[in-house]
Design an enzyme around this catalytic site. Structure first.
Site, PDB file in Angstrom:
ATOM      1  N   ARG A  75       0.868  -1.187   0.000  1.00 42.95           N
ATOM      2  CA  ARG A  75       0.000   0.000   0.000  1.00 42.95           C
ATOM      3  C   ARG A  75       0.897   1.227   0.000  1.00 42.95           C
ATOM      4  O   ARG A  75       1.799   1.349   0.828  1.00 42.95           O
ATOM      5  CB  ARG A  75      -0.886   0.067   1.238  1.00 42.95           C
ATOM      6  CG  ARG A  75      -1.451   1.485   1.437  1.00 42.95           C
ATOM      7  CD  ARG A  75      -2.466   1.622   2.516  1.00 42.95           C
ATOM      8  NE  ARG A  75      -3.717   1.010   2.125  1.00 42.95           N
ATOM      9  CZ  ARG A  75      -4.888   1.300   2.683  1.00 42.95           C
ATOM     10  NH1 ARG A  75      -4.959   2.207   3.643  1.00 42.95           N
ATOM     11  NH2 ARG A  75      -5.974   0.696   2.302  1.00 42.95           N
ATOM     12  N   HIS A 102      -7.608   0.912  -6.034  1.00 42.79           N
ATOM     13  CA  HIS A 102      -7.804   0.202  -4.756  1.00 42.79           C
ATOM     14  C   HIS A 102      -8.549  -1.114  -5.048  1.00 42.79           C
ATOM     15  O   HIS A 102      -9.717  -1.288  -4.658  1.00 42.79           O
ATOM     16  CB  HIS A 102      -8.601   1.094  -3.801  1.00 42.79           C
ATOM     17  CG  HIS A 102      -8.548   0.649  -2.365  1.00 42.79           C
ATOM     18  ND1 HIS A 102      -7.780  -0.425  -1.932  1.00 42.79           N
ATOM     19  CD2 HIS A 102      -9.169   1.140  -1.252  1.00 42.79           C
ATOM     20  CE1 HIS A 102      -7.936  -0.576  -0.635  1.00 42.79           C
ATOM     21  NE2 HIS A 102      -8.769   0.354  -0.197  1.00 42.79           N
ATOM     22  N   GLN A 105     -10.433  -3.415  -2.381  1.00 52.53           N
ATOM     23  CA  GLN A 105     -11.667  -2.799  -1.869  1.00 52.53           C
ATOM     24  C   GLN A 105     -12.869  -3.189  -2.735  1.00 52.53           C
ATOM     25  O   GLN A 105     -13.952  -3.484  -2.242  1.00 52.53           O
ATOM     26  CB  GLN A 105     -11.496  -1.265  -1.860  1.00 52.53           C
ATOM     27  CG  GLN A 105     -12.728  -0.514  -1.411  1.00 52.53           C
ATOM     28  CD  GLN A 105     -13.032  -0.706   0.062  1.00 52.53           C
ATOM     29  OE1 GLN A 105     -12.155  -0.562   0.897  1.00 52.53           O
ATOM     30  NE2 GLN A 105     -14.275  -1.041   0.403  1.00 52.53           N
ATOM     31  N   ASP A 198     -16.718   8.496  -1.020  1.00 48.13           N
ATOM     32  CA  ASP A 198     -15.409   8.346  -0.371  1.00 48.13           C
ATOM     33  C   ASP A 198     -14.992   9.735   0.113  1.00 48.13           C
ATOM     34  O   ASP A 198     -15.606  10.747  -0.268  1.00 48.13           O
ATOM     35  CB  ASP A 198     -14.401   7.769  -1.397  1.00 48.13           C
ATOM     36  CG  ASP A 198     -13.038   7.465  -0.797  1.00 48.13           C
ATOM     37  OD1 ASP A 198     -12.912   7.433   0.446  1.00 48.13           O
ATOM     38  OD2 ASP A 198     -12.079   7.261  -1.580  1.00 48.13           O
ATOM     39  N   CYS A 239     -16.046   3.032   1.406  1.00 45.11           N
ATOM     40  CA  CYS A 239     -14.888   2.178   1.725  1.00 45.11           C
ATOM     41  C   CYS A 239     -14.427   2.364   3.165  1.00 45.11           C
ATOM     42  O   CYS A 239     -13.799   1.481   3.727  1.00 45.11           O
ATOM     43  CB  CYS A 239     -13.749   2.487   0.755  1.00 45.11           C
ATOM     44  SG  CYS A 239     -13.293   4.223   0.739  1.00 45.11           S
ATOM     45  N   ARG A 284     -14.024  -7.165   3.493  1.00 46.99           N
ATOM     46  CA  ARG A 284     -12.605  -7.008   3.142  1.00 46.99           C
ATOM     47  C   ARG A 284     -11.831  -8.260   3.562  1.00 46.99           C
ATOM     48  O   ARG A 284     -10.945  -8.728   2.869  1.00 46.99           O
ATOM     49  CB  ARG A 284     -11.981  -5.783   3.838  1.00 46.99           C
ATOM     50  CG  ARG A 284     -12.624  -4.442   3.525  1.00 46.99           C
ATOM     51  CD  ARG A 284     -12.461  -4.035   2.083  1.00 46.99           C
ATOM     52  NE  ARG A 284     -11.100  -4.103   1.605  1.00 46.99           N
ATOM     53  CZ  ARG A 284     -10.131  -3.223   1.859  1.00 46.99           C
ATOM     54  NH1 ARG A 284     -10.364  -2.170   2.597  1.00 46.99           N
ATOM     55  NH2 ARG A 284      -8.910  -3.379   1.360  1.00 46.99           N
TER      56      ARG A 284
HETATM   57  N1   CP Z   1     -11.085   1.000   3.079  1.00 43.40           N
HETATM   58  C1   CP Z   1      -9.789   0.902   3.430  1.00 43.40           C
HETATM   59  O1   CP Z   1      -8.907   0.594   2.608  1.00 43.40           O
HETATM   60  O2   CP Z   1      -9.546   1.199   4.723  1.00 43.40           O
HETATM   61  P1   CP Z   1      -8.125   1.316   5.428  1.00 43.40           P
HETATM   62  O3   CP Z   1      -7.481   2.574   4.892  1.00 43.40           O
HETATM   63  O4   CP Z   1      -8.424   1.389   6.882  1.00 43.40           O
HETATM   64  O5   CP Z   1      -7.305   0.106   5.054  1.00 43.40           O
HETATM   65  N1  NVA Z   2      -9.473   7.534  -1.318  1.00 46.36           N
HETATM   66  C1  NVA Z   2      -9.100   7.146   0.017  1.00 46.36           C
HETATM   67  C2  NVA Z   2      -9.392   5.708   0.261  1.00 46.36           C
HETATM   68  C3  NVA Z   2      -9.072   5.194   1.632  1.00 46.36           C
HETATM   69  C4  NVA Z   2      -9.378   3.751   1.826  1.00 46.36           C
HETATM   70  C5  NVA Z   2      -7.632   7.437   0.235  1.00 46.36           C
HETATM   71  O1  NVA Z   2      -6.830   7.110  -0.645  1.00 46.36           O
HETATM   72  O2  NVA Z   2      -7.288   8.019   1.270  1.00 46.36           O
END
Ligand code: CP
Ligand code: NVA
Length: 299
Positions: A75, A102, A105, A198, A239, A284
């Site tokens: 990530r 993502h 997700q 989001d 998400c 998830r």
């Molecule tokens: N939705 C999601 O990816 O959450 P986190 O950032 O907590 O992993």
């Molecule tokens: N768009 C958001 C998603 C978090 C799961 C981010 O990248 O912060």
């Protein structure tokens, strides 16, 4: 099996590395719990503490980890980074979120929609908000691939990039899905099966963009009026994490600075019986487990 307490340690003895250059609750916990449920061990490497990036290149890190682990989750920032890890590591590499996409997700999202309605093909999913972000992009991709109808409600400046829209539209030609981009939230959300939003500012973006985003995206907040414009049995998805009240440090700062108590979704919708956000969060775990199992199991 998870719910009934039936052991499923199918990948006993394997090891996975979890590389996180950005924060996470769900993705990290899903990978760690799923690994453990499958009988594996997981090593978490956070934004500090490993040599990656500072003293060691991505390519070298990938080759080292691949000598010790059976799979690597990443990530972080640019999609190029996870692609480079995949190029250099001769083990499966999973994208746990990049600036652009993502994908894990999405698996939980479509699982949640399928659990609700029993099918996916032909369902209408509407994304309201910053539609060029990782979640918006990946939702468009997954809807195209699964023959779903994807609508994005956003100001033009936050529409997904043209080349991705074109790619997804050509996938739709084969699957029967469709892509619609609109600035009109009431027209866009009409007859939706699922309304999704989001955060307005994603991880890695500078604080300075808040004011502009608030101005651009306030008309795209998911309210009860928006939910009532969708089908009567429509569900709300997010998400997470979400700014639906002022119970967080950032939520409080935004309230003090700009007077907003809720942002991308009202607390009323978030807490309503339309909301499936915690089912989605649980999914998830199940979907990430499925991905690791499918890519690591013996033939
Ligand atoms: N939705 C999601 O990816 O959450 P986190 O950032 O907590 O992993
Ligand atoms: N768009 C958001 C998603 C978090 C799961 C981010 O990248 O912060």
């Amino acid at each position: 099996m998870k719910r009934n307490g039936v052991p499923h340690t199918y990948l006993k003895g394997k090891q996975v590395a979890l590389l996180f250059e950005k924060d996470s609750t769900r993705t990290r916990c899903a990978f760690e719990v799923a690994a453990k449920d499958l009988g594996m061990h997981a090593t978490y490497l956070g934004p500090t503490g490993s040599q990656m990036g500072k003293k060691e290149t991505i390519a070298d890190t990938a080759r080292v980890l691949a000598r010790m682990y059976d799979g690597i989750e990443y990530r972080g920032f640019e999609q190029n980074i996870v692609n480079e890890i995949a190029d250099y590591a001769n083990v499966p590499v999973w994208n746990g979120l990049t600036n652009e996409f993502h994908p894990t997700q999405m698996l939980a999202d479509v699982m949640t929609i399928k659990e609700e309605f029993g099918d996916l093909k032909g369902r209408k999913l509407v994304f309201c908000g910053d539609a060029r972000n990782n979640v918006g992009n990946s939702l468009m991709v997954v809807c195209a691939k699964l023959g779903m109808h994807f609508t994005c409600c956003a100001p033009k400046s936050l529409f997904p990039k043209e080349n991705l829209v074109e790619k997804c539209s050509s996938i739709c030609d084969m699957t029967g899905g469709s892509i619609t981009l609109t600035e009109d939230i009431m027209a866009g959300t009409k007859d939706a099966d699922a309304i999704y939003t989001d955060v307005w500012v994603s991880m890695g973006e500078p604080d300075e963009v808040w004011l502009e985003r608030i101005k651009l995206l306030r008309p795209y907040q998911v309210t009860m009026q928006v939910m009532h414009n969708a089908k009567p049995n429509a569900i709300f998805l997010h998400c997470l994490p979400s700014f639906h009240n002022i119970g967080t440090t950032i939520g409080k700062q935004i309230y003090e600075k700009y007077g907003l108590k809720e942002m991308e979704v009202t607390d009323e919708v978030f807490e309503s019986n339309h909301s499936r956000v915690f089912e989605e969060a649980e999914n998830r775990l199940h979907t990430i487990k499925a991905v690791m199992y499918e890519t690591l199991r013996d033939e």
